[in-house]
Structures are given as structure tokens and as C-alpha cells.
Design a protein around this motif. Structure first.
Motif, PDB file in Angstrom:
ATOM      1  N   THR A  81      25.895   5.298  22.925  1.00 20.13           N
ATOM      2  CA  THR A  81      26.153   3.972  23.488  1.00 20.13           C
ATOM      3  C   THR A  81      25.004   3.054  23.111  1.00 20.13           C
ATOM      4  N   ILE A  82      25.323   1.859  22.617  1.00 20.70           N
ATOM      5  CA  ILE A  82      24.275   0.915  22.219  1.00 20.70           C
ATOM      6  C   ILE A  82      24.497  -0.430  22.901  1.00 20.70           C
ATOM      7  N   ASN A  83      23.447  -1.217  22.945  1.00 20.10           N
ATOM      8  CA  ASN A  83      23.515  -2.590  23.427  1.00 20.10           C
ATOM      9  C   ASN A  83      22.345  -3.349  22.821  1.00 20.10           C
ATOM     10  N   SER A  84      22.332  -4.651  22.996  1.00 20.68           N
ATOM     11  CA  SER A  84      21.190  -5.465  22.593  1.00 20.68           C
ATOM     12  C   SER A  84      20.689  -6.237  23.801  1.00 20.68           C
ATOM     13  N   LEU A  85      19.387  -6.224  24.000  1.00 22.87           N
ATOM     14  CA  LEU A  85      18.774  -7.069  25.021  1.00 22.87           C
ATOM     15  C   LEU A  85      18.223  -8.352  24.412  1.00 22.87           C
ATOM     16  N   GLY A  86      18.458  -8.535  23.098  1.00 24.63           N
ATOM     17  CA  GLY A  86      18.118  -9.783  22.443  1.00 24.63           C
ATOM     18  C   GLY A  86      16.629 -10.023  22.292  1.00 24.63           C
ATOM     19  N   ASP A  87      16.311 -11.191  21.743  1.00 27.82           N
ATOM     20  CA  ASP A  87      14.915 -11.602  21.604  1.00 27.82           C
ATOM     21  C   ASP A  87      14.519 -12.416  22.833  1.00 27.82           C
ATOM     22  N   ALA A  88      13.302 -12.996  22.811  1.00 30.51           N
ATOM     23  CA  ALA A  88      12.799 -13.726  23.978  1.00 30.51           C
ATOM     24  C   ALA A  88      13.707 -14.891  24.347  1.00 30.51           C
ATOM     25  N   GLU A  89      14.197 -15.626  23.335  1.00 29.41           N
ATOM     26  CA  GLU A  89      15.069 -16.764  23.602  1.00 29.41           C
ATOM     27  C   GLU A  89      16.393 -16.318  24.216  1.00 29.41           C
ATOM     28  N   SER A  90      16.935 -15.221  23.704  1.00 32.86           N
ATOM     29  CA  SER A  90      18.180 -14.675  24.248  1.00 32.86           C
ATOM     30  C   SER A  90      17.997 -14.270  25.700  1.00 32.86           C
ATOM     31  N   ARG A  91      16.895 -13.589  25.959  1.00 33.43           N
ATOM     32  CA  ARG A  91      16.632 -13.098  27.317  1.00 33.43           C
ATOM     33  C   ARG A  91      16.488 -14.265  28.287  1.00 33.43           C
ATOM     34  N   ALA A  92      15.786 -15.326  27.870  1.00 29.61           N
ATOM     35  CA  ALA A  92      15.589 -16.476  28.758  1.00 29.61           C
ATOM     36  C   ALA A  92      16.926 -17.124  29.111  1.00 29.61           C
ATOM     37  N   ALA A  93      17.785 -17.302  28.113  1.00 31.31           N
ATOM     38  CA  ALA A  93      19.091 -17.915  28.361  1.00 31.31           C
ATOM     39  C   ALA A  93      19.954 -17.022  29.253  1.00 31.31           C
ATOM     40  N   TYR A  94      19.913 -15.720  28.988  1.00 31.76           N
ATOM     41  CA  TYR A  94      20.723 -14.801  29.789  1.00 31.76           C
ATOM     42  C   TYR A  94      20.184 -14.692  31.210  1.00 31.76           C
ATOM     43  N   ARG A  95      18.867 -14.718  31.341  1.00 30.91           N
ATOM     44  CA  ARG A  95      18.260 -14.648  32.674  1.00 30.91           C
ATOM     45  C   ARG A  95      18.767 -15.788  33.549  1.00 30.91           C
TER      46      ARG A  95
ATOM     47  N   ILE B 271      25.320 -10.173  28.272  1.00 26.66           N
ATOM     48  CA  ILE B 271      24.190 -10.637  27.462  1.00 26.66           C
ATOM     49  C   ILE B 271      24.610 -10.911  26.024  1.00 26.66           C
ATOM     50  N   LEU B 272      25.662 -10.233  25.571  1.00 25.03           N
ATOM     51  CA  LEU B 272      26.096 -10.424  24.186  1.00 25.03           C
ATOM     52  C   LEU B 272      26.564 -11.855  23.930  1.00 25.03           C
ATOM     53  N   ASP B 273      26.928 -12.560  24.999  1.00 22.78           N
ATOM     54  CA  ASP B 273      27.362 -13.951  24.857  1.00 22.78           C
ATOM     55  C   ASP B 273      26.179 -14.914  24.767  1.00 22.78           C
ATOM     56  N   TYR B 274      24.957 -14.405  24.936  1.00 24.05           N
ATOM     57  CA  TYR B 274      23.778 -15.280  24.960  1.00 24.05           C
ATOM     58  C   TYR B 274      22.768 -14.914  23.865  1.00 24.05           C
ATOM     59  N   LEU B 275      23.164 -14.055  22.959  1.00 19.71           N
ATOM     60  CA  LEU B 275      22.259 -13.680  21.873  1.00 19.71           C
ATOM     61  C   LEU B 275      22.079 -14.831  20.899  1.00 19.71           C
ATOM     62  N   THR B 276      20.866 -15.024  20.422  1.00 19.16           N
ATOM     63  CA  THR B 276      20.606 -15.997  19.373  1.00 19.16           C
ATOM     64  C   THR B 276      21.226 -15.512  18.064  1.00 19.16           C
ATOM     65  N   PRO B 277      21.385 -16.374  17.083  1.00 21.87           N
ATOM     66  CA  PRO B 277      21.900 -15.911  15.786  1.00 21.87           C
ATOM     67  C   PRO B 277      21.077 -14.769  15.195  1.00 21.87           C
ATOM     68  N   ALA B 278      19.743 -14.828  15.343  1.00 20.45           N
ATOM     69  CA  ALA B 278      18.896 -13.766  14.799  1.00 20.45           C
ATOM     70  C   ALA B 278      19.139 -12.444  15.528  1.00 20.45           C
TER      71      ALA B 278
END
Length: 430
Positions: free
Chosen positions: A165-179, A226-233
Motif C-alpha cells: 500500500t502506498i500514499n504520498s504526503l506531498g511536499d511542504a506546500e502540499s502539506r500546508a494546503a492539505y493541513r 491529500i491526493l487532491d492537494y498535491l503540488t504538480p511536483a
């Protein structure tokens, strides 16, 4: 007289069991060597802040489970609750981040960890982990290598019914938006959350996703992904990870609700689960890990990325034993030396012979309890000795010994010197 018992939440790993541990450890060393990972051994205790800074002040490890204390010098120290933080500290302190050290810098560890929690099957207060860390590369391919190595290791141990099972917690920008999105969703429901989750709501709302509370689980089920808030990178990183897993034919599922219990992860996280009867046939995590791009910098090092995994040995052994896997190599006894009589000369000769056999590369044993010859032969048979070597005063007088092949039930007399110098030539005569 008082009888002492082991501390609650610990276990004695006794002969018969320790061989199983040796087997899974040896298999790990073998597999990790193929991927060019080398062993690192860090202290069992560290400065408290090494774990508090890296694990996160809202994690269960820091708030509930840390075995920490002040030593005689009033230093605040903690028994390690996991392996990564100590390895990162060692990576920085030994300057393995320098340009002269090839990257990625790959290490593995194995050893005891400590968490103060309610002991249960597969979860002890002193438990053992095998883990790996790789530093110095942002490449998604390194994430996939780590996942592939974990799958490879578990399959070589004989596990086949696995789920990645995998997931992404994104980068700092992704995390801030998702938070912020998570806060917007959870704040109106704050009074319905468990006390722990209410405490975490404004400190680190992502930790609520890891709650095991039933009421929290119902709320989490409808939380934004969180997948809806990932940055393009961050999206590109996850896309490449999935493509490479597909290329390696490693089946996986994406679980957008999965988070890890430690705060230092970002981008790729993963769990490998087994459908084991050891836990009632439920999918149970046996290995987990991910990427942590800010952890080295958090402990005072340069901004270097890392990725790794850890697995609990106790839980792994429960899964392997439930599937009836062969975990120990044969432990043959090549020769048992039988001494006839209690004279000093026979005792000395028996010790010389058994030691000579060992130095020639054979597993050998002798009697140390002054047993009668019949009892010694019985012991040799019980231990599964292939050969018996019999020495008595009469044999010593003639500088000979009797060698019996216990399988063929044949016995020959040979010179004592041949036994001590070239036992291989004797075994070839049967």
C-alpha cells in the motif's frame, strides 16, 4: 528466596528460538548486500531531543511511549523507540553527507527498541527492528528500490500473500494546503473527536488520520484526500513511483488515508501487509517506511533527503510461524567423543580429540558429567551424532580409537593421530 522474573513487556529469546532470529537476520544481511546496503550500529540510548525533534511532539512515541530519564549527570536521555533518528544523527555526526562519500549512502540496522505501551501479541516494550536508510537522493527510483528490497526480503523468507500500500504526503506546500483543508473539515466536528485527537487538532491535524479510535475513524472516512492537494511536483513524484512499481511488476494499491505514525515523512510512504493467520487472517502490517526530506536538516545537518523502512522482528516471526515456514538451518552434530573410564588420561585425551575435530571444522561434543559409556552412546544418539569416537585406556595404550558410523552402523579402528589430524580421510572409509 525471592524468584526474579523478566520485566513486563520483555521476552527471553532462548535456544531453539534464537536460531529463528539468526535466520531472519542472516537473510536480511544477504538480501541487503545485493542492494549494497551496509550495517550501522548506533547506541541504544540517545539524547532525548534526537527523538523528540524527529518524531514530533504530537506523536504517540513522544507523548506516551518514550522510555526517557535523567542520568546521573542530569542529562535527559531516552532508550531508542525507533531506528531512523539515531541513524540520521550518526549520518550527520560522522559527516557522511560530505562530497567524498558516494551517494546514495545506504545503511541497514537491526537491534532492540523500547516503547512503554501495553504489551500484546507482536508488540512488546522491548522489541526488535530491522531497518534500512538511504540518504542523498530525491529520485523516486530510490523510493521504489527500497520498496522492492522489502518485498524481496519478505518473499525470500517465504511470504507470498503480501499487499503493498502506498500514499504520498506531498511536499511542504502540499502539506500546508492539505493541513488547512483538514482543519476546515475537522474544526466543526471537534467536540466529537477523541481527547487525543482534540489535542492534536491544531498542533498537527494529520496525526488524527492515524487515530485508532472508532469515533475518529468514522469522521476520518469522510475527510478530504491529500491526493487532491498535491503540488504538480509532488504529483509527478508519485506518478513516477507508480510507473516504476508497474515496471517491476510489484502490485500495489494507493490508500489516500494512510499516514505514518511519525511526523518526519513526506512524499512516498508505504506499508507491506500480510494476510496472516497469526492475526486472525486480517491484513496486518509487517513492514513500513517512506521518504523524509527534512529530517537530516531537523537534526542540524544539511538539507539532504532520506528514505527507508523498518519492520518488527517479533511480528515477522509470528507471521512466518503461522505459515509454518522453515526458519532454522540444520544443526548437525558430526561427532561425539565417548570416554571409557574416569582416568585423567582418558579425560585429557577426550578433550584433545574433541578440540582437534572442532579445529578441523566439525561440530563435536563430549561428556562432562562422568556418565557411563552406555549413557554417553545414548546421548550421542539423542543428539543425532553422525559418528562416535570411543577412547578408553586400552585404546590409549595402543594409540588407537574406535570410530562408528551411526547411520551405517559400521565401526572401524584407526590411529589416534589420524583422528586429530585428518578426520576427513576416516569418514571417507565408510
Amino acid at each position: 528466596m525471592k524468584r526474579y522474573q523478566r520485566p513486563k513487556g520483555t521476552a527471553d529469546i532462548v535456544p531453539g528460538e534464537s536460531e529463528k532470529w539468526q535466520y531472519v537476520e542472516a537473510k536480511a544481511r544477504e538480501v541487503f548486500a545485493h542492494y549494497r546496503y551496509h550495517e550501522i550500529r548506533t547506541p541504544i540510548f540517545e539524547n532525548y531531543d534526537v527523538f523528540a525533534r524527529t518524531s514530533g511532539d504530537t506523536s504517540d512515541i513522544v507523548t506516551k511511549e518514550m522510555y526517557d530519564f535523567h542520568d546521573k549527570g542530569d542529562r535527559h536521555v531516552a532508550l531508542r523507540p525507533e531506528g531512523t533518528a539515531g541513524v540520521v544523527r550518526a549520518f550527520i555526526e560522522n559527516k557522511f553527507f560530505g562530497p567524498e562519500v558516494p551517494k546514495p549512502f545506504k545503511v541497514f540496522y537491526m537491534g532492540p527498541m523500547f516503547r512503554y505501551e501495553r504489551p500484546q501479541s507482536g508488540r512488546m516494550r522491548q522489541f526488535h527492528q530491522i531497518g534500512v536508510e538511504a540518504f542523498g537522493s530525491d529520485a523516486p527510483a530510490l523510493d521504489v528500490e527500497v520498496i522492492a528490497m522489502a518485498v524481496d526480503y519478505l518473499k525470500q523468507l517465504g511470504l507470498t500473500d503480501l499487499k503493498v500500500t502506498i500514499n504520498s504526503l506531498g511536499d511542504a506546500e502540499s502539506r500546508a494546503a492539505y493541513r488547512q483543508a483538514l482543519l476546515d473539515y475537522l474544526e466543526p466536528l471537534a467536540e466529537q473527536l477523541s481527547p487525543d485527537s482534540q489535542t492534536r487538532l491544531h498542533k498537527n491535524p494529520l496525526r488524527i488520520l492515524d487515530s485508532k479510535d472508532d469515533q475518529d475513524q468514522d469522521i476520518i472516512a469522510h475527510a478530504p484526500s491529500i491526493l487532491d492537494y498535491l503540488t504538480p511536483a509532488a504529483t509527478e513524484h508519485l506518478t513516477v513511483v507508480k510507473q516504476l512499481l508497474d515496471q517491476l511488476r510489484i502490485e500495489y494499491v494507493v490508500d489516500s488515508e494512510m499516514v505514518r505514525g511519525l511526523d518526519y515523512y513526506n512524499h512516498t510512504i508505504f506499508e507491506i501487509m500480510s494476510n496472516s493467520q497469526a492475526f486472525g487472517g486480517k491484513w496486518t502490517t509487517v513492514c513500513a517506511g517512506g521518504r523524509y526530506s527534512g529530517l537530516v536538516a531537523e537534526l542540524g545537518g544539511p538539507d539532504i533527503a532520506g528514505v527507508g523502512f523498518g519492520l518488527g522482528v517479533e511480528r515477522l516471526l509470528l507471521v512466518l510461524e503461522a505459515e509454518d515456514k522453515q526458519l532454522t538451518a540444520p544443526d548437525p552434530l558430526d561427532a561425539y567423543v565417548v570416554g571409557i573410564g574416569n582416568s585423567a588420561e582418558v579425560n585429557t585425551a577426550s578433550l584433545v580429540v574433541v578440540q582437534a575435530l572442532r579445529q578441523q571444522g566439525y561440530n563435536a561434543e563430549r561428556d562432562y558429567l562422568n556418565k557411563k559409556p552406555k549413557a554417553q552412546f545414548k546421548t550421542a544418539n539423542k543428539l543425532g551424532a553422525r559418528y562416535t569416537v570411543t577412547i578408553g585406556e586400552a585404546e590409549l595404550a595402543n594409540h588407537q580409537v574406535n570410530v562408528k558410523d551411526m547411520v551405517a552402523n559400521q565401526e572401524i579402528t584407526v590411529p589416534l593421530a589420524t583422528i586429530t589430524n585428518d578426520f576427513k580421510s576416516i569418514s571417507a572409509k565408510f
